[in-house]
Design an enzyme around this catalytic site. Structure first.
Site, PDB file in Angstrom:
ATOM      1  N   HIS A   1      -5.672  -4.164   0.477  1.00 19.33           N
ATOM      2  CA  HIS A   1      -4.645  -5.214   0.414  1.00 19.33           C
ATOM      3  C   HIS A   1      -3.449  -4.790   1.242  1.00 19.33           C
ATOM      4  O   HIS A   1      -3.204  -3.606   1.448  1.00 19.33           O
ATOM      5  CB  HIS A   1      -4.222  -5.498  -1.029  1.00 19.33           C
ATOM      6  CG  HIS A   1      -3.825  -4.296  -1.815  1.00 19.33           C
ATOM      7  ND1 HIS A   1      -4.751  -3.446  -2.380  1.00 19.33           N
ATOM      8  CD2 HIS A   1      -2.618  -3.784  -2.115  1.00 19.33           C
ATOM      9  CE1 HIS A   1      -4.115  -2.468  -2.999  1.00 19.33           C
ATOM     10  NE2 HIS A   1      -2.820  -2.640  -2.846  1.00 19.33           N
TER      11      HIS A   1
ATOM     12  N   HIS B   1       0.730  -5.247   1.491  1.00 19.47           N
ATOM     13  CA  HIS B   1       1.926  -5.664   0.758  1.00 19.47           C
ATOM     14  C   HIS B   1       2.884  -6.355   1.720  1.00 19.47           C
ATOM     15  O   HIS B   1       3.203  -5.810   2.790  1.00 19.47           O
ATOM     16  CB  HIS B   1       2.671  -4.437   0.197  1.00 19.47           C
ATOM     17  CG  HIS B   1       1.940  -3.722  -0.885  1.00 19.47           C
ATOM     18  ND1 HIS B   1       2.175  -3.953  -2.222  1.00 19.47           N
ATOM     19  CD2 HIS B   1       0.997  -2.753  -0.841  1.00 19.47           C
ATOM     20  CE1 HIS B   1       1.416  -3.155  -2.953  1.00 19.47           C
ATOM     21  NE2 HIS B   1       0.678  -2.414  -2.138  1.00 19.47           N
TER      22      HIS B   1
HETATM   23  P1  5GP Z   1      -1.275  -0.405  -4.450  1.00 17.06           P
HETATM   24  O1  5GP Z   1      -0.437   0.537  -5.276  1.00 17.06           O
HETATM   25  O2  5GP Z   1      -2.747  -0.235  -4.746  1.00 17.06           O
HETATM   26  O3  5GP Z   1      -0.967  -0.364  -2.994  1.00 17.06           O
HETATM   27  O4  5GP Z   1      -0.844  -1.853  -4.925  1.00 17.06           O
HETATM   28  C1  5GP Z   1      -1.374  -2.510  -6.010  1.00 17.06           C
HETATM   29  C2  5GP Z   1      -0.435  -3.651  -6.325  1.00 17.06           C
HETATM   30  O5  5GP Z   1      -1.127  -4.607  -7.088  1.00 17.06           O
HETATM   31  C3  5GP Z   1       0.784  -3.234  -7.157  1.00 17.06           C
HETATM   32  O6  5GP Z   1       1.976  -3.621  -6.466  1.00 17.06           O
HETATM   33  C4  5GP Z   1       0.601  -3.972  -8.474  1.00 17.06           C
HETATM   34  O7  5GP Z   1       1.830  -4.422  -9.010  1.00 17.06           O
HETATM   35  C5  5GP Z   1      -0.298  -5.118  -8.092  1.00 17.06           C
HETATM   36  N1  5GP Z   1      -1.213  -5.570  -9.135  1.00 17.06           N
HETATM   37  C6  5GP Z   1      -2.015  -4.801  -9.905  1.00 17.06           C
HETATM   38  N2  5GP Z   1      -2.759  -5.559 -10.722  1.00 17.06           N
HETATM   39  C7  5GP Z   1      -2.412  -6.843 -10.457  1.00 17.06           C
HETATM   40  C8  5GP Z   1      -2.863  -8.104 -10.984  1.00 17.06           C
HETATM   41  O8  5GP Z   1      -3.705  -8.180 -11.865  1.00 17.06           O
HETATM   42  N3  5GP Z   1      -2.296  -9.220 -10.455  1.00 17.06           N
HETATM   43  C9  5GP Z   1      -1.354  -9.180  -9.464  1.00 17.06           C
HETATM   44  N4  5GP Z   1      -0.864 -10.329  -9.015  1.00 17.06           N
HETATM   45  N5  5GP Z   1      -0.901  -8.011  -8.951  1.00 17.06           N
HETATM   46  C10 5GP Z   1      -1.437  -6.864  -9.443  1.00 17.06           C
END
Ligand code: 5GP
Ligand code: ZN
Length: 137
Positions: free
Chosen positions: A101, A103
């Site tokens: 993903h 951001h």
């Molecule tokens: P990472 O730390 O893997 O780069 O980012 C994961 C992101 O996904 C985090 O910013 C977290 O807040 C978001 N996130 C995790 N679970 C969910 C979810 O179930 N729904 C949504 N909309 N965001 C999520």
């Protein structure tokens, strides 16, 4: 290809509802549930790729196009002052959901979003090692 235990597969494919800003055949853009700032959104491919090293370059390119389009809307519509486009790979880089993903993080003067590092010094040894790597086929 879908990973049945992956929450972002379920969200991207509409099995779990989400606040969706954009959707096409290949991607869904959703609002982050725990936003770093107002408008923090995530670009999710509908197909499961764990990270940057698994996602094919053409899919990544199209994801970047979607990221740009939605970022412009957020930046203008929310009157942001700046914008971070971030993408984490691996636990040590802050990845917590192992479905690729991007951001999209609007930035506002004086906000408390912590994206940064303490600048180091490029050593001769590191420079030579890395340049040699980049010359390998
Ligand atoms: P990472 O730390 O893997 O780069 O980012 C994961 C992101 O996904 C985090 O910013 C977290 O807040 C978001 N996130 C995790 N679970 C969910 C979810 O179930 N729904 C949504 N909309 N965001 C999520
Ligand atoms: Zn997935």
């Amino acid at each position: 290809m879908k990973d049945c235990n992956c929450i972002f597969c379920k969200i991207a494919n509409g099995e779990i509802p989400s606040a969706t800003l954009y959707e096409d055949d290949e991607f869904r853009v959703i609002l982050d549930l725990n936003p770093a700032s107002k408008g923090h959104a995530l670009v999710l491919p509908k197909e499961h790729f764990a990270n940057l090293f698994e996602i094919p370059a053409d899919v990544l390119g199209r994801a970047a196009g979607v990221a740009k389009k939605v970022s412009e809307k957020l930046f203008n519509g929310l009157h942001a002052d700046g914008f971070n486009l971030l993408q984490n790979n691996g636990e040590s880089a802050g990845q917590t959901v192992f479905h690729f993903h991007m951001h999209l993080i609007p930035r506002y003067k004086g906000d408390t979003v912590g994206v940064g590092w303490k600048p180091g010094t490029l050593t001769d040894e590191d420079r030579e090692e890395i340049l040699a790597l980049s010359r390998q086929e």
